[in-house]
Enzyme design. Structure first.
Site, mmCIF file in Angstrom:
data_model
loop_
_atom_site.group_PDB
_atom_site.id
_atom_site.type_symbol
_atom_site.label_atom_id
_atom_site.label_comp_id
_atom_site.label_asym_id
_atom_site.label_seq_id
_atom_site.Cartn_x
_atom_site.Cartn_y
_atom_site.Cartn_z
ATOM 1 N N ARG A 1 4.126 -9.241 -3.036
ATOM 2 C CA ARG A 1 3.027 -8.707 -3.831
ATOM 3 C C ARG A 1 3.507 -8.131 -5.156
ATOM 4 N NH1 ARG A 1 -1.068 -5.470 -0.089
ATOM 5 N NH2 ARG A 1 -2.458 -7.202 -0.544
ATOM 6 N N GLU B 1 2.735 -1.807 -3.350
ATOM 7 C CA GLU B 1 4.065 -2.361 -3.607
ATOM 8 C C GLU B 1 4.327 -2.583 -5.091
ATOM 9 O OE1 GLU B 1 3.072 -3.148 0.611
ATOM 10 O OE2 GLU B 1 2.002 -3.462 -1.282
ATOM 11 N N LYS C 1 -7.994 7.434 14.799
ATOM 12 C CA LYS C 1 -7.023 6.400 15.169
ATOM 13 C C LYS C 1 -6.410 6.745 16.529
ATOM 14 C CE LYS C 1 -3.351 3.661 13.011
ATOM 15 N NZ LYS C 1 -2.546 3.455 11.781
#
Length: 619
Positions: free
Chosen positions: A391, A363, A278
């Site tokens: 969610r 979540e 990344k």
């Protein structure tokens, strides 16, 4: 420049190997230059340049379908599909989205923006393909962070039953937004470092070749999965019935093309494990990938933000507040779903590591986990973005509110958030939360009140939510500090005729509206609602005595929102008040500058004042 040769989809297939190497560097330079001006997701995109190039070289778009999980890493994909001219207006109002959008290009197979969805969506595309008798490839690209989400496992379980080709690319960069935690992260680490397997395989092959067994060695290469079964730890995917290929270097285009071609021949689901870095190619992003996951405009030479943050935003205020309050209350614990930096819990994690829990991109689990903590005697604070809390709706209802457990929801980025667009606008929380019994909902008018509300919430007995917006914390109206009492609003300015009943961030807008109305010679009362549920019904009855028009103001969709609840109360109790609702229209709001979105939606001060003046004329 090689990049100048990329103007339409599949132009990359006309390049030589030498040009491909140059192209990868030019794409990185292009992304750094453009994002330094517009802001956007930098580190995720720098990490998948070669991976995206290999996908475009190996498959035929738009016939073949690529589904990007979350989608914030699809910038190179947009470049390779002829959209590089759109980067000057990236994430701006009316400009190109920072996420895949089907209406933008036939090469965007599925709109995304939230995590852990790609395998499920791609499974749908696979089955649609097979039912229609079509013959193309479907590829889901999912990150190792997204693989911590339960929805991904549900989809993997379903994918294991497929009899026709379905390719899953696991982009493993050891990060979601912040560093990954948990069992899946450890499992992938063990695969990355499976020296026993890699060393054994290489040693056997070289020994056979040395003994003249070239053909045997090549045969062994083709059947290497047998060795892998013995030496790669766990073989989770293979045991689920999904063929595993890899790990492969995600910055080696040739290696990835070879494994993609191998994957095409698999009859069933196949997972390719790709290792990427990344932030690759830009030193500040390599050193701090979390900071450059999503970034504001920055100076390329230093990586520093072009605009220095002078005043605290609401996330900063929440961060300082919870740390201060947790010092006095050892039962306070904090939970995040892979976003300690974004939600302001990083400082808390440093001060109180044993009371901090990062559960990964999950979540639903975060909310039920918090319910368990509350049932066990702790006071959990779940810090989450408004759009991500959607969610976990079922868990809020069934696991928290039915039991009336004391869980505090700190809902960040409530309302319009701007450049991330439809998938990230936090404009539904008042509607979906207000329908739940037992749940108290609050929203502060300024930074001081956010601290006071969090203090109130930690002492409250039951589920409670505080929603606050993205951006600089309002410092006005600081002289008004009436003690918070459950269900009671705060009177700011008392006059007559018109009353502005504003929620949270809209109190600041209501201040401006009041000034506009007073310039027109109108009397105007201003009330800070404080509570959306339960709102101050007694005050509304009192206001009816000397007011003709009550204006509700909220940064939430009109359907099911605060205004509708007030209208229902006024009508059902036959209160003599006309109610005007200032709220967001019942629609999805695209990306753009928040001030522009406010005006476009009709909730800025001038638009609201004009609507009120029109309502006054009709009285």
């Amino acid at each position: 420049m090689v990049l100048e040769k990329i103007n339409e989809v599949n132009d990359i297939k006309n390049l030589s190997w030498e040009e491909l190497e140059v192209l990868s560097e030019e794409i990185r330079e292009f992304l750094i230059e453009k994002i330094s001006v517009t802001g956007g997701h930098l580190a995720p995109n720098l990490g998948v340049v070669e991976l995206t190039m290999a996908l475009h070289l190996s498959f035929d778009l738009p016939a073949d379908k690529i589904v990007w999980d979350v989608g914030h890493q699809a910038y190179t994909h947009k470049i390779l599909t002829g959209r590089k001219t759109g980067f000057d207006e990236l994430r701006k109002y009316g400009g190109m989205s920072g996420f895949p959008k089907r209406k933008e290009s036939d090469c965007d197979a599925f709109d995304t923006g939230h995590s852990s969805t790609s395998i499920s969506a791609a499974m749908g595309l696979v089955n649609a393909r097979d039912l229609l008798g079509e013959n193309h490839h479907v590829i889901a690209v999912i990150g190792d962070g997204a693989l911590t989400g339960g929805m991904a496992y549900e989809a993997l379980n379903n994918a294991s039953h497929l009899k026709k080709n379905f390719i899953i690319v696991l982009n493993d960069n050891k990060m979601s937004i912040s560093e990954n935690l948990g069992g899946m992260s450890k499992y992938l680490n063990s695969i990355r470092t499976a020296d026993a397997y890699n060393g054994f395989k290489s040693g056997v092959e070289s020994t056979l070749i040395h003994m003249g067994g070239q053909r045997v060695a090549e045969g062994l290469k083709r059947t290497k999965d047998g060795i892998k079964q013995l030496f790669v730890p766990g073989m989770l995917f293979e045991n689920m019935g999904i063929k595993y290929l890899g790990p492969v270097d995600g910055h080696d285009i040739g290696a990835m093309r070879r494994v993609f071609n191998e994957a095409k021949r698999v009859k069933g689901a196949v997972l390719i494990h790709v290792l990427t870095q990344k932030g690759r190619g830009y030193e500040p992003a390599e050193k701090n990938p979390a900071k450059f996951h999503g970034t504001d405009p920055f100076v390329i030479e230093t990586g520093l933000a072009k605009k220095k943050k002078e005043k605290p935003n609401y996330t900063d205020v929440f961060s300082a507040s919870i740390c201060r309050l947790a010092e006095k209350n050892e039962n306070v614990v904090a939970i995040t779903a892979a976003m300690p930096d974004g939600t302001g819990l990083k400082k808390f994690s440093n001060l109180y590591p044993k009371r901090f829990f990062d559960v990964g991109i999950a979540e639903e689990h975060a909310v039920t986990f918090a319910a368990g903590l509350a049932a066990g005697g702790m006071t959990p604070v779940v810090a989450v973005y408004s759009s991500f809390l959607q969610r976990a709706y079922d868990q809020i209802v069934h696991d928290v509110c039915i039991q009336n457990l004391h869980v505090v929801f700190a809902i960040d980025r409530a309302g319009l958030v701007g450049s991330d667009g439809e998938t990230h606008q936090g404009i539904f929380d008042l509607s979906f939360l207000a329908s739940i019994p037992n749940l108290c909902i609050m929203s502060p008018k300024n930074k001081q009140e956010l601290y006071a509300m969090l203090k109130f919430a930690l002492k409250y007995d039951g589920p409670i939510a505080i929603r606050y917006p993205r951006g600089q914390a309002y410092e006005g109206l600081n002289a008004f500090r009436e003690k918070i009492v459950y269900g009671k609003a705060e009177m700011l300015y008392k006059e007559q005729d018109i009353v502005l009943f504003a929620v949270g961030s809209m109190v600041q807008v209501a201040e401006e509206v009041r000034e506009i109305l007073k310039e027109k010679g109108l009397n105007c009362t201003l009330v800070n609602a404080r509570f959306v549920k339960e709102f101050d019904k007694e005050l509304i009855k009192e206001l009816a005595a000397d007011h003709k028009l009550l204006v509700t103001m909220e940064e939430n969709v009109v359907t099911g929102g605060f205004g509708e609840r007030v209208v229902d109360y006024v009508a059902s109790n036959e209160i003599d008040l006309k109610v005007e609702k200032i709220a967001l229209p019942d629609m999805y709001v695209e990306h753009g500058n928040v001030n522009i979105l406010y005006k476009d939606a009709g909730i800025d001060a001038q638009s609201a004042a004009e609507r009120i003046l029109s309502a006054v004329e009709k009285l």
